[in-house]
Design a protein around this motif. Structure first.
Motif, short mmCIF file in Angstrom:
data_model
loop_
_atom_site.label_atom_id
_atom_site.label_comp_id
_atom_site.label_asym_id
_atom_site.label_seq_id
_atom_site.Cartn_x
_atom_site.Cartn_y
_atom_site.Cartn_z
N ILE A 193 0.83 -1.21 0.00
CA ILE A 193 0.00 0.00 0.00
C ILE A 193 0.86 1.25 0.00
O ILE A 193 0.65 2.19 -0.78
CB ILE A 193 -0.94 0.00 1.23
CG1 ILE A 193 -1.97 -1.14 1.12
CG2 ILE A 193 -1.66 1.34 1.37
CD1 ILE A 193 -2.71 -1.44 2.41
N GLY A 194 1.87 1.27 0.88
CA GLY A 194 2.74 2.44 0.97
C GLY A 194 3.59 2.63 -0.27
O GLY A 194 3.85 3.77 -0.70
N THR A 195 4.04 1.53 -0.85
CA THR A 195 4.92 1.64 -2.02
C THR A 195 4.15 2.06 -3.27
O THR A 195 4.58 2.96 -4.01
CB THR A 195 5.62 0.29 -2.28
OG1 THR A 195 6.36 -0.10 -1.11
CG2 THR A 195 6.57 0.38 -3.45
N LEU A 196 3.00 1.46 -3.52
CA LEU A 196 2.21 1.81 -4.71
C LEU A 196 1.48 3.14 -4.55
O LEU A 196 1.22 3.84 -5.53
CB LEU A 196 1.20 0.70 -5.02
CG LEU A 196 1.79 -0.65 -5.43
CD1 LEU A 196 0.67 -1.65 -5.73
CD2 LEU A 196 2.71 -0.51 -6.65
N ARG A 217 -6.60 5.69 1.48
CA ARG A 217 -5.62 4.63 1.26
C ARG A 217 -6.27 3.37 0.69
O ARG A 217 -7.47 3.15 0.86
CB ARG A 217 -4.92 4.27 2.59
CG ARG A 217 -4.16 5.41 3.21
CD ARG A 217 -3.61 5.01 4.58
NE ARG A 217 -2.39 4.24 4.46
CZ ARG A 217 -2.27 2.97 4.77
NH1 ARG A 217 -3.30 2.29 5.23
NH2 ARG A 217 -1.10 2.34 4.64
N PHE A 218 -5.46 2.50 0.14
CA PHE A 218 -5.91 1.22 -0.41
C PHE A 218 -5.97 0.18 0.71
O PHE A 218 -5.37 -0.89 0.64
CB PHE A 218 -4.94 0.80 -1.52
CG PHE A 218 -5.30 -0.46 -2.26
CD1 PHE A 218 -6.60 -0.97 -2.27
CD2 PHE A 218 -4.31 -1.15 -2.97
CE1 PHE A 218 -6.91 -2.13 -2.96
CE2 PHE A 218 -4.61 -2.31 -3.66
CZ PHE A 218 -5.91 -2.81 -3.65
N ASP A 219 -6.71 0.49 1.77
CA ASP A 219 -6.77 -0.39 2.94
C ASP A 219 -7.43 -1.73 2.64
O ASP A 219 -7.21 -2.71 3.37
CB ASP A 219 -7.51 0.30 4.09
CG ASP A 219 -6.68 1.41 4.72
OD1 ASP A 219 -5.46 1.21 4.87
OD2 ASP A 219 -7.24 2.46 5.07
N ALA A 220 -8.25 -1.78 1.62
CA ALA A 220 -8.91 -3.04 1.27
C ALA A 220 -7.90 -4.15 0.98
O ALA A 220 -8.18 -5.33 1.20
CB ALA A 220 -9.82 -2.84 0.06
N LEU A 221 -6.72 -3.78 0.52
CA LEU A 221 -5.71 -4.79 0.18
C LEU A 221 -5.30 -5.60 1.39
O LEU A 221 -5.03 -6.80 1.27
CB LEU A 221 -4.48 -4.11 -0.44
CG LEU A 221 -3.38 -5.08 -0.91
CD1 LEU A 221 -3.87 -5.94 -2.06
CD2 LEU A 221 -2.11 -4.33 -1.30
#
Length: 502
Positions: A115-118, A371-375
Motif C-alpha cells: 500500500i505504501g509503495t504503490l 488509502r488502499f486499505d482493502a488490500l
C-alpha cells in the motif's frame, strides 16, 4: 532556454523507486527496519516498557525532528528503536488485553508495504485503477456475508467513527427529503431540524453523540435508552421513549443498535430493533465495529442475526479481523443512499466518466484522498483463509467465557458479565469487607502497576460509579495460563496496596 538537469546526479535519486540506486536503497531500508522490529518483538512478551508519559515526552523532546543535510537510515533507525519502538505498546503480547487493540496478521503487515509503495489514491479510478475493483469486490463479498440485499453497497473507511458518522448523515438527509422534501446537501437543514432525534442505548459508542454534534443537531438530539441486565438496549424502554417523543412533537429519524458494546461486548436485540425501525419508518444503523467479525464465526454467528435488516452498518477490521490500523467499512442496504453525499468535480470525477466504466469511489465517501486499505483484508482472507479466521475468533470468545467463570470462582473478585457475548470480561479485585472508595483506589493502582511493570496491560472502566478492570481478549495467542498469572499478580498487588493504605 533552461538547461535540462540530469536528476541522477542529485542525492535524492536514491530516495525514489524509478532507478537502480533507488531499488537498492529500498531493499536495504526494508532490511534495516525489519531488524529493528524483530529485535523488539523477539522474546518480548511484555506489553509495555513501563515508562511514564512525562519520561517518554522528556526523552523525545531532546530529539530534533528534522536534519539539514540528511542522515543515514541506519542512524535514524537506531534512534527510532531507542526512543519510539522500544517504548511502544506491544500489541502482540498475550498480556496486552486492555482495549479493542489487536495484534496484526503478517499478510496484512506485508500488504501495508504494498500500500505504501504503490501509494494508490482511492478517490478516482485514474489514481487507483485495479485497486478500485479490489475494493469493490471486497465490498460485494462483505455485503453477501452480512446477508444484505442485492442492491447493497459500501465503502472502506478509517473505522467506526467515520462509519457511524456516515450512517447518521445519510439517515438525517433521507429523513429530511422524505418528511419535508428538503435537499439538505443543496439547501441546508430545515428550521424544524431541532426536532430531530436519534435513539441509542446508554452503552452506545460516544461517536453517536459526536456525530449528532457534527451534523448540526447537537448532542441533545441523542436520546439514550436504558439497558437491561445484560447491558443491551431495553425494547420496553425504547417503546416508552418513542411514545414520549411523539407526545412532545419530536421526530426520531434513526435508531443506532450496538453490536458489541465497548465495555461488555453486548449485542442489542437486532430483530426487535429492526421491527421498531420499520414500524416507525425510521433508519436503523447497526454499529458492528466490534461484533461485525461474527459474520466469520462458526459458533457465534447467530449472535448477530438480524444485522441483515439494517439500513446501514459499521464494521471495523482493525479489531477482530486482525488488521493494522486503520481499516473499516461502511455498508448500506441500498446503494441509492449514497446520493446524499455525491458531488462531481470536473477535475476528479466527472459524470461522463461513469458511462466509460470509470468507477470513482469518492462518490461514496466523505473522504477524498483515501488509502488502499482493502488490500490488507484481501491478502489476509486469501492467505489465512475463512476457516482459520473462524477458529481464531471463536477461540477468543470461548476463552472469555472460561475466564469469566474462573474469575467468578476466585475469592476476592467480582465479575460483572458472567456470560460474555463476545470476548470482553469486566471484573474487579474486591476484597470482602472493604469500602467502595478503597476498592476503587486499589483497582486503579493495580491497573497502573501492571502496566508500569510491563507484566500486563488491562483497561480500567467505570460502571455505576465504581472502578472495574477489563480484559479484552482479542489475541488468539492468549492462553488461560496467561490469565491465571495475571490474576495472581492482581491478588499480590491488591494485598500490597491494601496494606499500604491501612
Amino acid at each position: 532556454m533552461i538547461e535540462t538537469i540530469n536528476k541522477t546526479d542529485f542525492a535524492y535519486s536514491q530516495m525514489f523507486l524509478n532507478n537502480e540506486e533507488g531499488f537498492n536503497n529500498y531493499s536495504q531500508s526494508l532490511k534495516i527496519i525489519e531488524k529493528k522490529l524483530t529485535n523488539f518483538l523477539k522474546g518480548n512478551h511484555s506489553p509495555y516498557s513501563g515508562k511514564k508519559p512525562y519520561e517518554i515526552e522528556a526523552r523525545l523532546s531532546g530529539l530534533p525532528p528534522a536534519s539539514l543535510k540528511g542522515e543515514t537510515l541506519e542512524a535514524v533507525a537506531d534512534e527510532l528503536a531507542e526512543f519510539v519502538i522500544n517504548d511502544s505498546i506491544n500489541v502482540h503480547s498475550p498480556a496486552c488485553i486492555g482495549h479493542l487493540h489487536c495484534p496484526t496478521l503478517i499478510p496484512a503487515v506485508a500488504a501495508e508495504m504494498v500500500i505504501g509503495t504503490l501509494n494508490q489514491s482511492m478517490d478516482s479510478w485514474d489514481q487507483s485503477s485495479a485497486a478500485t475493483f479490489v475494493e469493490e469486490r471486497l465490498i460485494d463479498w462483505l455485503c453477501s456475508q452480512v446477508g444484505l440485499p442485492e442492491q447493497a453497497d459500501g465503502i472502506f473507511t478509517s473505522g467506526g467513527t467515520q462509519s457511524n458518522y456516515m450512517g447518521l448523515l445519510l439517515a438525517r438527509d433521507a429523513f429530511c427529503k422524505k418528511f419535508w422534501g428538503v435537499d439538505v446537501q443543496q439547501h441546508g437543514l430545515p428550521v424544524e431540524a431541532n426536532k430531530l432525534r436519534i435513539l441509542c442505548s446508554e452503552a452506545a459508542h460516544f461517536t453517536v453523540r459526536k456525530s449528532a454534534a457534527q451534523l448540526g443537531l447537537g448532542e441533545q438530539a441523542v436520546i439514550t435508552i436504558k439497558t437491561d441486565a445484560n447491558h443491551r438496549l431495553s425494547i420496553d424502554e425504547l417503546n416508552h421513549q418513542m411514545l414520549l417523543l411523539e407526545k412532545q412533537g419530536l421526530l426520531p429519524f434513526a435508531i443506532v443498535a450496538t453490536c458489541g458494546t465497548t465495555d461488555f461486548g453486548s449485542i442489542d436485540p437486532l430483530h426487535e430493533l429492526s421491527e421498531a425501525a420499520r414500524k416507525n419508518g425510521i433508519w436503523l444503523h447497526v454499529d458492528a465495529a466490534y461484533g461485525g467479525a461474527m459474520i466469520l464465526s462458526k459458533d457465534y454467528k447467530d449472535l448477530i442475526s438480524g444485522i441483515e435488516r439494517a439500513d446501514s452498518i459499521t464494521v471495523d477490521f482493525h479489531k477482530l479481523f486482525y488488521q493494522p490500523i486503520s481499516c473499516g467499512a461502511f455498508l448500506v442496504s441500498d446503494s441509492n443512499s449514497f446520493q446524499y453525499i455525491q458531488h462531481h468535480a470536473d477535475y476528479l470525477n466527472p459524470q461522463e466518466d461513469e458511462a466509460e466504466g470509470m468507477v470513482h469511489l469518492v462518490n461514496k465517501s466523505v473522504q477524498t484522498t483515501r488509502r488502499f486499505d482493502a488490500l490488507k483484508l484481501w491478502m489476509s482472507l486469501k492467505v489465512v483463509g475463512l476457516e482459520t479466521f473462524a477458529e481464531m475468533i471463536d477461540y477468543t470468545c470461548h476463552l472469555a467465557r472460561e475466564v469469566a467463570v474462573k474469575i467468578d470462582k476466585e475469592e476476592g473478585f467480582t465479575v460483572l458479565n458472567k456470560a460474555p457475548e463476545l470476548n470482553a470480561v469486566v471484573f474487579r479485585y474486591n476484597p470482602e469487607g472493604e469500602s467502595d472508595q478503597l476498592v476503587n483506589l486499589l483497582n486503579k493502582q493495580i491497573q497502573q502497576e501492571l502496566l508500569k511493570s510491563g507484566r500486563a496491560f488491562l483497561a480500567k472502566t467505570r460502571f455505576e460509579g465504581q472502578v472495574y478492570l477489563k480484559m479484552t481478549l482479542l489475541n488468539p495467542m492468549t492462553r488461560i495460563e496467561h490469565i491465571e498469572d495475571i490474576l495472581d499478580e492482581i491478588r499480590v498487588l491488591g494485598e500490597m496496596f491494601k496494606m499500604m493504605e491501612e
